[in-house]
Scaffold this motif. Structure first.
Motif, PDB file in Angstrom:
ATOM      1  N   THR A  39       0.796  -1.196   0.037  1.00 60.40           N
ATOM      2  CA  THR A  39      -0.235  -0.079   0.187  1.00 60.40           C
ATOM      3  C   THR A  39       0.961   1.300  -0.086  1.00 60.40           C
ATOM      4  O   THR A  39       2.064   1.238   0.466  1.00 60.40           O
ATOM      5  N   LYS A  40       0.086   2.473  -0.523  1.00 63.15           N
ATOM      6  CA  LYS A  40       0.908   3.587  -0.487  1.00 63.15           C
ATOM      7  C   LYS A  40       0.453   4.501   1.066  1.00 63.15           C
ATOM      8  O   LYS A  40       1.035   5.437   1.004  1.00 63.15           O
ATOM      9  N   VAL A  41      -0.637   3.859   1.539  1.00 63.20           N
ATOM     10  CA  VAL A  41      -1.231   4.646   2.538  1.00 63.20           C
ATOM     11  C   VAL A  41      -0.508   4.415   3.738  1.00 63.20           C
ATOM     12  O   VAL A  41      -0.562   3.242   4.097  1.00 63.20           O
ATOM     13  N   VAL A  42      -0.099   5.366   4.673  1.00 60.46           N
ATOM     14  CA  VAL A  42       0.727   5.158   5.773  1.00 60.46           C
ATOM     15  C   VAL A  42      -0.274   4.747   6.857  1.00 60.46           C
ATOM     16  O   VAL A  42       0.385   3.458   7.371  1.00 60.46           O
ATOM     17  N   ILE A  43      -1.223   4.783   6.917  1.00 60.27           N
ATOM     18  CA  ILE A  43      -2.073   4.091   8.235  1.00 60.27           C
ATOM     19  C   ILE A  43      -2.390   2.673   7.600  1.00 60.27           C
ATOM     20  O   ILE A  43      -2.396   1.921   8.820  1.00 60.27           O
ATOM     21  N   GLU A  44      -2.706   2.317   6.608  1.00 61.01           N
ATOM     22  CA  GLU A  44      -2.673   0.840   6.055  1.00 61.01           C
ATOM     23  C   GLU A  44      -1.402   0.120   6.246  1.00 61.01           C
ATOM     24  O   GLU A  44      -1.550  -1.051   6.687  1.00 61.01           O
ATOM     25  N   THR A  87       8.083   9.520   4.307  1.00 60.47           N
ATOM     26  CA  THR A  87       7.227   9.732   3.075  1.00 60.47           C
ATOM     27  C   THR A  87       7.319  11.144   2.241  1.00 60.47           C
ATOM     28  O   THR A  87       7.055  11.270   1.114  1.00 60.47           O
ATOM     29  N   ASP A  94       6.087  11.760  -5.413  1.00 61.20           N
ATOM     30  CA  ASP A  94       4.715  11.278  -4.912  1.00 61.20           C
ATOM     31  C   ASP A  94       4.691  11.506  -3.490  1.00 61.20           C
ATOM     32  O   ASP A  94       4.880  10.562  -2.374  1.00 61.20           O
ATOM     33  N   GLY A  96       3.823  11.366   0.509  1.00 68.75           N
ATOM     34  CA  GLY A  96       3.112  10.908   1.405  1.00 68.75           C
ATOM     35  C   GLY A  96       2.854   9.249   0.885  1.00 68.75           C
ATOM     36  O   GLY A  96       2.130   8.711   1.710  1.00 68.75           O
ATOM     37  N   ASN A  97       3.732   8.997  -0.259  1.00 66.57           N
ATOM     38  CA  ASN A  97       3.711   7.706  -0.589  1.00 66.57           C
ATOM     39  C   ASN A  97       4.555   6.673   0.189  1.00 66.57           C
ATOM     40  O   ASN A  97       5.827   6.873   0.495  1.00 66.57           O
ATOM     41  N   ALA A  98       3.777   5.611   0.944  1.00 68.00           N
ATOM     42  CA  ALA A  98       4.502   4.992   1.889  1.00 68.00           C
ATOM     43  C   ALA A  98       5.064   3.599   1.676  1.00 68.00           C
ATOM     44  O   ALA A  98       5.471   2.781   2.219  1.00 68.00           O
ATOM     45  N   GLU A  99       4.823   3.174   0.092  1.00 72.27           N
ATOM     46  CA  GLU A  99       5.196   1.878  -0.446  1.00 72.27           C
ATOM     47  C   GLU A  99       6.792   1.483  -0.383  1.00 72.27           C
ATOM     48  O   GLU A  99       7.188   0.709  -0.416  1.00 72.27           O
TER      49      GLU A  99
END
Length: 139
Positions: A39-44, A87, A94, A96-99
């Motif tokens: 995922t790219k979403v930090v909380i996920e 991120t 990009d 904020g991208n957490a990947e």
């Protein structure tokens, strides 16, 4: 490295062979798996890490027990502000991208001999629940 070479010279070739096997395994998997988070979403990502922490800890402690090494699992996940900082600072294209965030869950195995290091390498390779995607040979 010089001290290890002096005290454990006879096993250094075995160590280098084990690392080569591990490198080949990583290279073979590079076509089928990427070194990115799902995922790219930090909380996920943080949720995934929280869910993985206990099984990861259990696995590493089991490997340490089997190989006669010592395991130290970080009791906390990487701090959320640090993840957010990474991120924002590492990806201008990009934000904020957490990947590409790594080591949210982390541990250390301490070996007292190169023989134990080799045993740990093969314990990882032989475990069907472990996928090694990157290694850093610090020796």
């Amino acid at each position: 490295w010089n001290l290890i070479g002096f005290t454990e010279n006879e096993i250094l070739e075995d160590y280098q062979e084990a690392v080569e096997i591990l490198n080949r395994e990583v290279a073979n998997r590079s076509g089928t798996s990427t070194q990115k988070q799902r995922t790219k979403v930090v909380i996920e990502l943080y949720h995934d890490a929280a869910m993985a922490h206990y099984p990861f800890s259990k696995l590493l402690k089991s490997i340490a027990f089997t190989t006669g090494t010592k395991c130290s699992v970080c009791p906390n996940l990487k701090a959320l502000p640090r993840i957010l900082e990474k991120t924002l600072m590492n990806r201008n294209d990009d934000l904020g991208n957490a990947e590409n965030i790594t080591d949210v869950v982390r541990a250390m195995i301490k070996a007292s001999s190169m023989k134990q290091v080799i045993q740990v390498i093969f314990a990882f390779l032989e475990n069907p629940n472990v996928v090694v995607v990157r290694i850093k040979d610090r020796f």
